[in-house]
Design an enzyme around this catalytic site. Sequence first.
Site, PDB file in Angstrom:
ATOM      1  N   GLY A   1      27.334  31.918  39.629  1.00  0.00           N
ATOM      2  CA  GLY A   1      28.203  31.800  38.656  1.00  0.00           C
ATOM      3  C   GLY A   1      28.555  30.407  38.225  1.00  0.00           C
TER       4      GLY A   1
ATOM      5  N   TYR B   1      44.201  41.437  36.286  1.00  0.00           N
ATOM      6  CA  TYR B   1      43.089  40.169  36.305  1.00  0.00           C
ATOM      7  C   TYR B   1      44.198  39.212  35.289  1.00  0.00           C
ATOM      8  CZ  TYR B   1      39.333  37.048  35.186  1.00  0.00           C
ATOM      9  OH  TYR B   1      38.436  36.078  35.207  1.00  0.00           O
TER      10      TYR B   1
END
Length: 228
Positions: free
Chosen positions: A17, A138
Amino acid sequence: MLATTPRHAIVSGASSGIGEAICQRLLRDGWQVTGLSRRAPSWQEPLFQHRSLDLSQTDSIAEVVSDLSADAIVHAAGMMRAAPLGALDPTISAQLWRLHVEVAERMVDGMLPRLSDGGRIVLIGSRAATGIAGRSQYSAGKAALVAMARAWAQELLPRRITVNVVAPGTTDTAMLRDPARASNAPKIPPIGRLITPEEVAALVCFLLGAEAGAITGQQIFICGGSSL
């Protein structure tokens, strides 16, 4: 002409990523890079060293980095979990906080005596730090990174060490296709496409460079208009 020693960056989340893209961009720019992740990347470069580290085991971080000196620290490791209010799992909150906030805290605190004056710290945050419905756990950790970075930026002014947060919108990584987030589908940014890891890496590398020496304590969005 005497050869110059490459600048050295420590990058967490180096195997995939955004973290992987940052490592590859730094290497192209002539940096020496030490990548921290559970598994090694599928590629090798002469100036790249991998150190295996399960970042969920935060007590081991200080030992793994104890012999490293650096000019930059980048915390790019991350994970995404989402649930609406009324269905929140406190164990998920703890996992997200540990990986996004505690790991950054332990990396930087442990490395600080060996981070060069005029060095750089970049934390990978998220556009979600401003709050997104269904992603409160999150969002909370990513928002905490901003406050932490601003506090560190003030403390480190005498050493000319800058601290910034790069906050991507929805980025095209393997994490985006994690089955664990299937119930909370990602939203395409208003520009009509996903952000690329290479775009995030380019911004990070600018912040690590000499021309960004006056930028500190900032959260910089790269979100394709999602934060507007």
